[in-house]
Motif scaffolding. Structure first.
Motif, PDB file in Angstrom:
ATOM      1  N   LEU A 193      27.896 -10.712   4.767  1.00  0.00           N
ATOM      2  CA  LEU A 193      28.671 -10.147   5.930  1.00  0.00           C
ATOM      3  C   LEU A 193      30.075 -10.263   5.881  1.00  0.00           C
ATOM      4  O   LEU A 193      30.631  -9.256   6.239  1.00  0.00           O
ATOM      5  N   GLU A 194      30.298 -11.337   5.751  1.00  0.00           N
ATOM      6  CA  GLU A 194      31.863 -11.689   5.858  1.00  0.00           C
ATOM      7  C   GLU A 194      32.580 -10.708   4.683  1.00  0.00           C
ATOM      8  O   GLU A 194      33.788 -10.231   4.994  1.00  0.00           O
ATOM      9  N   LEU A 195      31.984 -10.541   3.526  1.00  0.00           N
ATOM     10  CA  LEU A 195      32.302  -9.817   2.576  1.00  0.00           C
ATOM     11  C   LEU A 195      32.461  -8.191   2.897  1.00  0.00           C
ATOM     12  O   LEU A 195      33.444  -7.520   2.716  1.00  0.00           O
ATOM     13  N   ALA A 196      31.446  -7.937   3.466  1.00  0.00           N
ATOM     14  CA  ALA A 196      31.326  -6.298   4.152  1.00  0.00           C
ATOM     15  C   ALA A 196      32.560  -6.272   5.000  1.00  0.00           C
ATOM     16  O   ALA A 196      33.015  -5.368   5.325  1.00  0.00           O
ATOM     17  N   LEU A 197      32.816  -7.228   5.954  1.00  0.00           N
ATOM     18  CA  LEU A 197      33.757  -7.173   7.120  1.00  0.00           C
ATOM     19  C   LEU A 197      35.355  -7.172   6.373  1.00  0.00           C
ATOM     20  O   LEU A 197      36.209  -6.374   6.933  1.00  0.00           O
TER      21      LEU A 197
END
Ligand code: NAD
Length: 702
Positions: free
Chosen positions: A105-109
């Motif tokens: 999710l951090e990558l997506a953020l």
């Protein structure tokens, strides 16, 4: 298959795809490859947009937390990758499916837009492993969804679905289709309308009411003081609210590393991986398939039988409950209905669900009703003759290939297997009380249990939401066998002059849910006392007349615990108070058994006397091959006995305390207390590991 990271071009749009089965977890190596590909994209001005997606059943489901324990692990490269992605000068779209968790999710953020397939689940569950999102997640998530939801997600570790994520502003669209197709068409639209990168780091964090939200979060995490991560997550969000982005990143980076290095995170990670590992059966290869289970039978509708049956009904499996008399059957079914109705009254079940589940449960008074069941579990009285008779009848009635399980806590599974006449189809299925609630299931492999029967048990256990751990046959299996030495020492300490409240306090200070005296009062000292007497009759106890003399005296004097208003304590309702009558009883027992009483017994002695023999017994269990792995023993204690997960289980705790210290302390008590009955014999495995510098919790059975 080796993990791959590929960058392909399609009509001016670059597709960066991560393929690292099974869940595309980000390792340091994958992060380095991603960074190389992101730089290739940056350097190629022909490419108009970048889509980041993953192959297989899910987007990136997290960082590879196994790497956290490596001496050369550094997390900075994760944060740097996210920075580089976010800084790109052309649109970057994350195309999500399956789960986008943790570093995923951090990558997506860090991408400029996010699209997700319906059914995608998202979250930052790092707190469950004792850490926090250390790649910018704590700084970017509040900027996208506000501090309140960000704190909720990060402190609980819960996941949210695509629709809620869309409403919250976490993603920009929910679209069905192959992630890379969905991502490219979204990117194409952005390119066509000349969209400029929308960087999360540049967004203003919505601040109305934020101080109130932070102060509530601080109050909430102060109650979880044993865990370092929640407090630090709140500090990170405070930084996100009050500091510029890069300063917040620096705070996050430092606090992540503090958490990662904490023993609590080590403990939680150990249990997380141990629980996964516990499902694996050494020596049985993957080609062994489980037998089909579509109908289950339970014999006995008492405390355990009712709870066991509920598990199967909850999973939508038709279940027959057989009793030997009408009254017990009606009572058992009524108790199940009551249980469901209590859950429904709390709003956790609809009345339709209650009826559906009750509809799956069929009561019967004859064993004939079990003839078409694929699995039958007996939960009748704990008495060898009764159980033998029941198993023998099941062996005659069950259809060929049906699996027969026993829920016995103390009897020999191999004797019951023999009585059934079908040892290959037989095994122990030791549920914990309340059986519809407790997660642990000890799966006891008998001498003759067939591999596919064991595989089926592990499979069905997961279907009904249990955490299965395999045990070999021995008295008490893994958990209760270790518990025995703990309860033995608690009774000795009471006769020597410690009070129940002091013992419970010392044990509960470690984080255990309940000390031994409160636990036995709740479970019933009659049940515990009878087991001691049965074992004495069977000749399987040490020839020590003072062995667990307190619990036996409580049984004999009608002090059966909470249910009779007195046991180790006296009760006003459920509140325990010290009881001078109990002290007098312990004084008498001490006199009778020639045990010297002392006015001072330290809390440290209580902890060492109760827990170190339990740890030693765990080592014996491993040495004898009763448990497959040290981690299995820890999972049993964390899931079945209220052992605090932040201590990682008794064997992990022993490793932290230092095995040489455990050995020396056991030796000390053996010398100072005498070892006539072998209570202080030290496991050869434990001694060996203490000498070599090995770890019990990582040990595998020979
Ligand atoms: P219980 O006394 O509450 O229930 C036993 C039930 O079995 C009774 O309703 C009885 O009528 C029925 N029964 C007896 N003989 C029968 C027969 N021949 N045919 C059909 N039904 C028969 O006992 P419980 O606490 O549910 O324990 C059952 C088993 O579970 C025991 O082996 C016990 O050791 C084990 N166990 C109990 C706990 C616990 O905490 N209570 C935990 C783990 C395992």
């Amino acid at each position: 298959m080796n993990p791959t990271v590929t960058l392909n071009e399609h009509d001016g749009i670059a597709i960066l795809c991560i393929d690292a089965p099974p869940v595309n977890a980000l390792s340091l190596a994958i992060v380095a490859r991603l960074r190389d590909e992101v730089r290739r994209f940056a350097a190629n001005a022909q490419l108009q947009a970048l889509v980041i997606c993953a192959a297989g059943r899910t987007f990136v489901a997290g960082a590879d937390a196994r790497e956290f324990s490596k001496p050369d692990f550094t997390h900075e490269s994760f944060g740097d990758l996210m920075r580089e992605v976010e800084a790109l000068d052309r649109p970057v779209v994350a195309a999500l499916h399956g789960t986008a968790l943790g570093a995923g999710l951090e990558l997506a953020l860090a991408c400029h837009w996010r699209v997700a397939a319906p059914g995608t689940r998202m979250g930052l569950p790092e707190v469950l492993l004792g850490v926090l999102a250390g790649a910018g997640g704590t700084q970017r998530l509040p900027r996208l969804v506000g501090a309140e939801l960000a704190l909720d997600l990060m402190l609980s570790g819960r996941q949210i679905g695509a629709d809620d994520a869309l409403k919250a502003g976490l993603i920009d669209a929910v679209v069905s289709g192959e992630p890379q197709d969905v991502g490219s068409s979204f990117a194409r639209t952005l390119v066509e309308r000349g969209a400029k990168p929308l960087r999360t780091r540049d967004r203003a964090l919505p601040t109305p009411g934020v101080e109130e939200v932070l102060s509530q979060a601080r109050a909430q995490v102060n109650k979880r003081a044993a865990y370092p991560a929640p407090q630090r997550i709140v500090q990170c969000v405070e930084a996100a609210v009050h500091l510029p982005f890069e300063e917040g990143m620096a705070v996050e980076s430092q606090l992540f590393d503090e958490c990662r290095r904490s023993s609590v995170s080590g403990a939680l990670r150990h249990l997380f991986f141990a629980q996964r590992e516990a499902a694996r059966l050494p020596g049985i290869d993957n080609s062994v398939r489980p037998r089909a289970i579509t109908k289950v039978g339970v014999v006995g509708a008492g405390t355990m039988g009712g709870g066991i049956a509920m598990n199967f009904a909850n999973a939508g499996i038709a279940t027959v409950i057989v009793e030997n008399n009408e009254v017990a059957l009606e009572r058992g079914l009524a108790r199940i209905r009551d249980n469901y109705q209590i859950t429904a009254a709390k709003g956790k079940l609809s009345s339709q669900d209650v009826e559906t589940r009750m509809g799956l449960l069929q009561g019967a008074l004859s064993f004939d009703a079990l003839a078409d069941c694929d699995l039958v579990i007996e939960a009748v009285f704990e008495n060898l003759e009764i159980k033998r008779d029941v198993c023998e009848r099941l062996g005659r009635i069950c259809k060929p290939g049906a699996i027969i399980g026993s829920n016995t806590s103390t009897l020999d599974i191999d004797l019951l297997a023999e009585a059934s006449g079908r040892p290959a189809d037989f095994l122990g299925l030791h549920f914990f009380s309340p059986a519809n609630v407790m997660k642990l299931l000890e799966v006891v492999r008998g001498a003759g249990t067939a591999p596919d029967v064991l595989v089926t048990a592990m499979h069905i256990a997961r279907t009904i939401g249990k955490v299965p751990v395999v045990s070999g046959v021995c008295y008490g299996f893994i958990g209760n066998r270790m518990l025995e030495s703990y309860l033995r020492e608690a009774d000795f300490l009471l006769m020597e002059g410690a009070s129940p409240a002091q013992i419970d306090r010392a044990i509960e200070a470690l984080g255990l849910a309940m000390g031994p005296c409160r636990m036995l009062d709740m479970a019933g000292t009659d049940v515990a006392g009878k087991i001691v007497l049965e074992r004495a009759k069977a000749g399987s106890l040490p020839a020590d007349p003072s062995y667990r003399a307190v619990v036996v005296r409580l049984l004999e004097s009608g002090r059966h615990g909470q249910k009779t208003g007195a046991g180790y304590y006296r009760y006003e309702g459920r509140t325990p108070t010290d009881d001078p009558g109990f002290t007098t009883m312990c004084e008498e027992l001490a006199r009778q058994h020639g045990i010297a009483r002392r006015s001072e017994i330290s809390d440290a002695e209580i902890v060492q006397r109760c827990l170190y023999p339990l740890i030693n017994e765990g080592a014996c269990i491993l040495e004898e091959g009763i448990a497959y792995r040290g981690g299995d023993v820890d999972v049993v204690w964390a899931q079945g006995y209220g052992f605090p997960d932040h201590q990682g289980g008794p064997l992990f705790m022993a490793d932290q305390l230092g095995l040489p210290h455990i050995v020396q302390t056991l030796q000390h008590y053996g010398e100072s207390r005498g070892n006539a009955f072998g209570y202080w014999n030290i496991s050869a495995l434990l001694r060996g590991l203490a000498l070599e510098g090995g770890r019990l919790s990582e040990q595998r059975a020979p």
